[in-house]
Write a protein that holds these residues in place. Structure first.
Motif, PDB file in Angstrom:
ATOM      1  N   GLY A 173       0.779  -1.233   0.000  1.00  0.00           N
ATOM      2  CA  GLY A 173       0.000   0.000   0.000  1.00  0.00           C
ATOM      3  C   GLY A 173       0.808   1.279   0.000  1.00  0.00           C
ATOM      4  N   ALA A 174       2.121   1.166   0.116  1.00  0.00           N
ATOM      5  CA  ALA A 174       2.964   2.363   0.191  1.00  0.00           C
ATOM      6  C   ALA A 174       3.220   2.951  -1.198  1.00  0.00           C
ATOM      7  N   THR A 175       3.439   4.265  -1.235  1.00  0.00           N
ATOM      8  CA  THR A 175       3.733   4.989  -2.476  1.00  0.00           C
ATOM      9  C   THR A 175       4.902   5.926  -2.234  1.00  0.00           C
ATOM     10  N   PRO A 229      -0.237  13.503 -15.772  1.00  0.00           N
ATOM     11  CA  PRO A 229       0.069  12.089 -15.506  1.00  0.00           C
ATOM     12  C   PRO A 229      -0.147  11.260 -16.769  1.00  0.00           C
ATOM     13  N   THR A 230       0.939  10.882 -17.433  1.00  0.00           N
ATOM     14  CA  THR A 230       0.825  10.207 -18.729  1.00  0.00           C
ATOM     15  C   THR A 230       1.285   8.753 -18.698  1.00  0.00           C
ATOM     16  N   VAL A 231       1.933   8.324 -17.634  1.00  0.00           N
ATOM     17  CA  VAL A 231       2.373   6.932 -17.512  1.00  0.00           C
ATOM     18  C   VAL A 231       1.731   6.336 -16.268  1.00  0.00           C
ATOM     19  N   ALA A 232       1.020   5.228 -16.441  1.00  0.00           N
ATOM     20  CA  ALA A 232       0.403   4.515 -15.320  1.00  0.00           C
ATOM     21  C   ALA A 232       0.229   3.062 -15.718  1.00  0.00           C
ATOM     22  N   CYS A 233       1.101   2.189 -15.244  1.00  0.00           N
ATOM     23  CA  CYS A 233       1.013   0.772 -15.578  1.00  0.00           C
ATOM     24  C   CYS A 233       1.882  -0.029 -14.621  1.00  0.00           C
ATOM     25  N   PRO A 234       1.662  -1.336 -14.520  1.00  0.00           N
ATOM     26  CA  PRO A 234       2.544  -2.166 -13.703  1.00  0.00           C
ATOM     27  C   PRO A 234       3.996  -2.004 -14.148  1.00  0.00           C
ATOM     28  N   LEU A 235       4.875  -1.933 -13.159  1.00  0.00           N
ATOM     29  CA  LEU A 235       6.275  -1.672 -13.468  1.00  0.00           C
ATOM     30  C   LEU A 235       6.852  -2.726 -14.414  1.00  0.00           C
ATOM     31  N   GLY A 236       6.577  -3.985 -14.159  1.00  0.00           N
ATOM     32  CA  GLY A 236       7.109  -5.032 -15.018  1.00  0.00           C
ATOM     33  C   GLY A 236       6.611  -4.931 -16.442  1.00  0.00           C
ATOM     34  N   ASP A 237       5.332  -4.660 -16.609  1.00  0.00           N
ATOM     35  CA  ASP A 237       4.767  -4.558 -17.957  1.00  0.00           C
ATOM     36  C   ASP A 237       5.331  -3.363 -18.724  1.00  0.00           C
ATOM     37  N   PHE A 238       5.688  -2.293 -18.017  1.00  0.00           N
ATOM     38  CA  PHE A 238       6.302  -1.147 -18.687  1.00  0.00           C
ATOM     39  C   PHE A 238       7.576  -1.568 -19.417  1.00  0.00           C
ATOM     40  N   PHE A 239       8.308  -2.511 -18.834  1.00  0.00           N
ATOM     41  CA  PHE A 239       9.562  -2.981 -19.431  1.00  0.00           C
ATOM     42  C   PHE A 239       9.380  -4.253 -20.263  1.00  0.00           C
ATOM     43  N   THR A 292       6.798   8.011  -9.775  1.00  0.00           N
ATOM     44  CA  THR A 292       6.102   7.428  -8.626  1.00  0.00           C
ATOM     45  C   THR A 292       6.073   5.910  -8.748  1.00  0.00           C
ATOM     46  N   VAL A 293       6.261   5.225  -7.622  1.00  0.00           N
ATOM     47  CA  VAL A 293       6.106   3.769  -7.562  1.00  0.00           C
ATOM     48  C   VAL A 293       5.171   3.446  -6.406  1.00  0.00           C
ATOM     49  N   HIS A 294       4.149   2.661  -6.696  1.00  0.00           N
ATOM     50  CA  HIS A 294       3.155   2.272  -5.684  1.00  0.00           C
ATOM     51  C   HIS A 294       3.129   0.761  -5.559  1.00  0.00           C
ATOM     52  N   ASN A 295       3.123   0.270  -4.346  1.00  0.00           N
ATOM     53  CA  ASN A 295       3.036  -1.173  -4.112  1.00  0.00           C
ATOM     54  C   ASN A 295       1.588  -1.540  -3.840  1.00  0.00           C
ATOM     55  N   ALA A 296       0.926  -2.083  -4.855  1.00  0.00           N
ATOM     56  CA  ALA A 296      -0.470  -2.487  -4.723  1.00  0.00           C
ATOM     57  C   ALA A 296      -0.602  -3.929  -4.251  1.00  0.00           C
ATOM     58  N   GLY A 297       0.519  -4.569  -3.931  1.00  0.00           N
ATOM     59  CA  GLY A 297       0.490  -5.959  -3.504  1.00  0.00           C
ATOM     60  C   GLY A 297       0.320  -6.113  -2.010  1.00  0.00           C
ATOM     61  N   SER A 298       0.421  -7.365  -1.541  1.00  0.00           N
ATOM     62  CA  SER A 298       0.222  -7.677  -0.126  1.00  0.00           C
ATOM     63  C   SER A 298       1.523  -7.982   0.603  1.00  0.00           C
ATOM     64  N   LYS A 299       2.663  -7.876  -0.106  1.00  0.00           N
ATOM     65  CA  LYS A 299       3.960  -8.158   0.509  1.00  0.00           C
ATOM     66  C   LYS A 299       4.941  -7.016   0.228  1.00  0.00           C
ATOM     67  N   ARG A 332       3.991  -7.176 -11.215  1.00  0.00           N
ATOM     68  CA  ARG A 332       2.637  -6.770 -11.577  1.00  0.00           C
ATOM     69  C   ARG A 332       2.038  -5.885 -10.480  1.00  0.00           C
ATOM     70  N   ALA A 333       2.428  -6.120  -9.221  1.00  0.00           N
ATOM     71  CA  ALA A 333       1.867  -5.359  -8.100  1.00  0.00           C
ATOM     72  C   ALA A 333       2.445  -3.951  -8.002  1.00  0.00           C
ATOM     73  N   LEU A 334       3.686  -3.783  -8.420  1.00  0.00           N
ATOM     74  CA  LEU A 334       4.289  -2.446  -8.404  1.00  0.00           C
ATOM     75  C   LEU A 334       3.746  -1.641  -9.578  1.00  0.00           C
ATOM     76  N   VAL A 335       3.235  -0.459  -9.296  1.00  0.00           N
ATOM     77  CA  VAL A 335       2.652   0.393 -10.333  1.00  0.00           C
ATOM     78  C   VAL A 335       3.563   1.598 -10.549  1.00  0.00           C
ATOM     79  N   LEU A 336       4.005   1.780 -11.788  1.00  0.00           N
ATOM     80  CA  LEU A 336       4.870   2.897 -12.154  1.00  0.00           C
ATOM     81  C   LEU A 336       4.026   4.050 -12.675  1.00  0.00           C
ATOM     82  N   GLY A 337       4.287   5.230 -12.170  1.00  0.00           N
ATOM     83  CA  GLY A 337       3.621   6.421 -12.662  1.00  0.00           C
ATOM     84  C   GLY A 337       4.647   7.505 -12.969  1.00  0.00           C
ATOM     85  N   ILE A 338       4.435   8.227 -14.062  1.00  0.00           N
ATOM     86  CA  ILE A 338       5.304   9.361 -14.395  1.00  0.00           C
ATOM     87  C   ILE A 338       4.416  10.538 -14.779  1.00  0.00           C
TER      88      ILE A 338
END
Length: 207
Positions: free
Chosen positions: A23-25, A67-77, A114-121, A55-61
């Motif tokens: 839940g942290a950002t 705000p033009t970038v919003a997607c899971p960090l792994g999928d961005f790469f 920005t990086v947001h942890n939408a996961g449970s760990k 997949r749980a980490l969400v990258l935003g720029i």
């Protein structure tokens, strides 16, 4: 030995092995005010289960308040299938698991990552950026990246899946497409088609 960058380029670590609780950002501005361009982005993720974490980490720029970038960090790469080494012109994954991109992302004044942890760990993440000089003109455009998912999509009857609709002026660079198939009836065969400006027949028809 650190990679030598061209004159005018600068590498900065934004988040250095930062632990993100569920839940942290975290957000941080790019180190140099514009007009400049982010010309490189790398990420390293440490987690007990790397694939769900990517997949749980969400990258935003955010560029200049947009705000033009919003997607899971792994999928961005392009890491939808996991941390599998590969290299393309704009994206890749090194053998040590470092995810990298060479997209040129210009801005006039300020960019925020920005990086947001939408996961449970909890997950450890390291993010670096490379910036370079850039001349902003009336032809300059902001970089965009989005994400979409479809669960339990039926294979019968045969249907098309629309994965992007874009409006306005710009350049469509492409998509990273991942299929997780849990059935044996179909492996997801199909052709991609692109229709532009109301075409009655697609100008791009591939496999």
């Amino acid at each position: 030995e650190a990679e030598k960058l061209p004159v005018g380029y600068r590498r900065t670590t934004l988040f250095d092995d930062l632990e993100l609780a569920p839940g942290a950002t975290v957000s941080k501005p790019a180190p140099r005010r514009g007009p400049v361009a982010l010309a490189g982005l790398t990420a390293e993720v440490k987690a007990d289960q790397p694939l769900p974490a990517l997949r749980a980490l969400v990258l935003g720029i955010d560029f200049d308040g947009h705000p033009t970038v919003a997607c899971p960090l792994g999928d961005f790469f392009g890491a939808g299938p996991g941390v599998t080494p590969y290299a393309s012109l704009p994206l890749g994954i090194d053998a040590d698991g470092t995810l990298w991109s060479n997209w040129v992302m210009p801005y006039r004044e300020l960019a925020t990552v920005t990086v947001h942890n939408a996961g449970s760990k909890p997950v450890h993440v390291r993010v670096t950026v490379v910036d370079r000089p850039y001349t902003w003109t009336d032809q300059s455009m902001y970089f965009h990246a989005g994400w979409a998912v479809e669960h339990d999509y039926p294979t019968r009857p045969f249907t098309d899946w629309n994965y992007v609709t874009a409006h306005g002026k710009g350049v469509y660079a492409g998509s990273a497409f991942t299929i997780a198939n849990h059935g044996k009836a179909s492996w997801g065969e199909g052709d991609e088609r692109i229709d532009a400006d109301g075409e009655t027949s697609p100008s791009h028809f591939g496999t």
